[in-house]
Design an enzyme around this catalytic site. Structure first.
Site, mmCIF file in Angstrom:
data_model
loop_
_atom_site.group_PDB
_atom_site.id
_atom_site.type_symbol
_atom_site.label_atom_id
_atom_site.label_comp_id
_atom_site.label_asym_id
_atom_site.label_seq_id
_atom_site.Cartn_x
_atom_site.Cartn_y
_atom_site.Cartn_z
ATOM 1 N N LYS A 1 0.820 -1.212 0.000
ATOM 2 C CA LYS A 1 0.000 0.000 0.000
ATOM 3 C C LYS A 1 0.857 1.267 0.000
ATOM 4 C CE LYS A 1 -2.386 -0.315 3.678
ATOM 5 N NZ LYS A 1 -2.117 0.653 4.717
ATOM 6 N N ARG B 1 -9.049 3.279 10.298
ATOM 7 C CA ARG B 1 -8.744 1.887 10.626
ATOM 8 C C ARG B 1 -9.823 1.284 11.506
ATOM 9 N NH1 ARG B 1 -2.976 2.261 9.852
ATOM 10 N NH2 ARG B 1 -1.923 0.267 10.046
ATOM 11 N N ARG C 1 10.343 -7.259 4.509
ATOM 12 C CA ARG C 1 10.315 -5.801 4.365
ATOM 13 C C ARG C 1 11.453 -5.136 5.150
ATOM 14 N NH1 ARG C 1 4.852 -2.424 5.338
ATOM 15 N NH2 ARG C 1 4.963 -3.106 7.499
ATOM 16 N N ARG D 1 11.599 -2.867 10.405
ATOM 17 C CA ARG D 1 10.859 -2.007 11.328
ATOM 18 C C ARG D 1 10.689 -2.697 12.676
ATOM 19 N NH1 ARG D 1 5.578 0.236 8.187
ATOM 20 N NH2 ARG D 1 4.603 -0.509 10.101
ATOM 21 N N ARG E 1 -1.218 -7.181 14.395
ATOM 22 C CA ARG E 1 -1.750 -6.166 13.476
ATOM 23 C C ARG E 1 -2.731 -6.785 12.480
ATOM 24 N NH1 ARG E 1 3.843 -4.548 12.000
ATOM 25 N NH2 ARG E 1 3.115 -3.589 10.086
#
Ligand code: ADP
Length: 218
Positions: free
Chosen positions: A17, A93, A130, A162, A173
């Site tokens: 995204k 969200r 990632r 991250r 999440r």
């Protein structure tokens, strides 16, 4: 190009995204407003909000609705957003955030809400690979060969995983996405503003699908 395009991009974490939103914002010449980036900037600056948000983010939780709604209300009221429009990434969200956003945007309604759809099994693989530049936020994909940290091609900063991309935080999440965020798909479908875009495939192909949908809503 839609003059003054106002878009929301929904989708699971790690669906690509962020990268697609950056590209789309250049294509449409509208600001990319990412609530995750806003919170990470506040964390880097060491503000009270940033320190509080970091703890929640690292655990894979959600920052409180009132705080997020206040942040977005202020940001959407700035001149670049009121004149050009925006791509909203990471907000809303929760249903409470979506209801508040309907109020905030009552005078300048959102044109289209896009659900960038990538199945959970695929995003789990993508998130584990990632890597993100700590300084400028550019995303990279590790192929497995790289050492833990490397240097960003864009700004020379440190590229790392991250803090909230640990398996526990990622699973939390994704669970929160299913319980809190996926009901928004119904919310916007009922308003007739939802378009679903398949987010699986080469990034260029996904981008073409996104721009086709945006153009179809001119
Ligand atoms: P992701 O890569 O998981 O989509 P983001 O960069 O959008 O993540 O956001 C990172 C974290 O910031 C989230 O896991 C959450 O803790 C917090 N956050 C961002 N946007 C919101 C929001 N609208 N409401 C609550 N928390 C948010």
């Amino acid at each position: 190009m839609i003059p003054g395009a106002r878009l929301i991009i929904l989708g699971r974490q790690g669906a690509g995204k962020g990268t697609q939103c950056v590209r789309l914002s250049r294509h449409l010449v509208v600001p990319h407003i990412s609530t995750g980036d806003m919170l990470r900037a506040a964390t880097r600056e060491g503000t009270e909000l940033g320190l509080m948000a970091k703890e929640i983010m690292d655990a894979g939780g959600l920052v409180g609705d009132d705080i997020m709604i206040g942040l977005v209300d202020e940001r959407l009221g700035r001149p670049d957003a009121t004149t050009r429009g925006y791509i909203l990434d990471g907000f809303p969200r929760t249903v409470a955030q979506a209801d508040a956003l309907d109020g905030i945007t009552s005078e300048r309604p959102i044109h289209v809400v896009i659900d960038l759809d990538v199945p959970r099994e695929i995003v789990l693989e993508r998130i584990s690979a990632r890597r993100v530049c700590r300084d400028c936020g550019t995303n990279y994909t590790a192929s497995g060969q790289e050492s833990q940290t490397w240097i960003c091609d864009v700004c020379g900063g440190d590229v790392q995983q991250r803090d909230d991309d640990t398996p526990d935080a990622v699973n939390r999440r994704l669970d929160l996405y299913e319980s809190q965020t996926s009901p928004l798909i119904e919310h916007y479908a009922a308003q007739g503003r939802l378009m679903v875009v398949n987010g699986v495939g080469r990034p260029d192909h996904v981008f073409k699908r996104l721009t086709d949908v945006v153009e179809s809503r001119r």
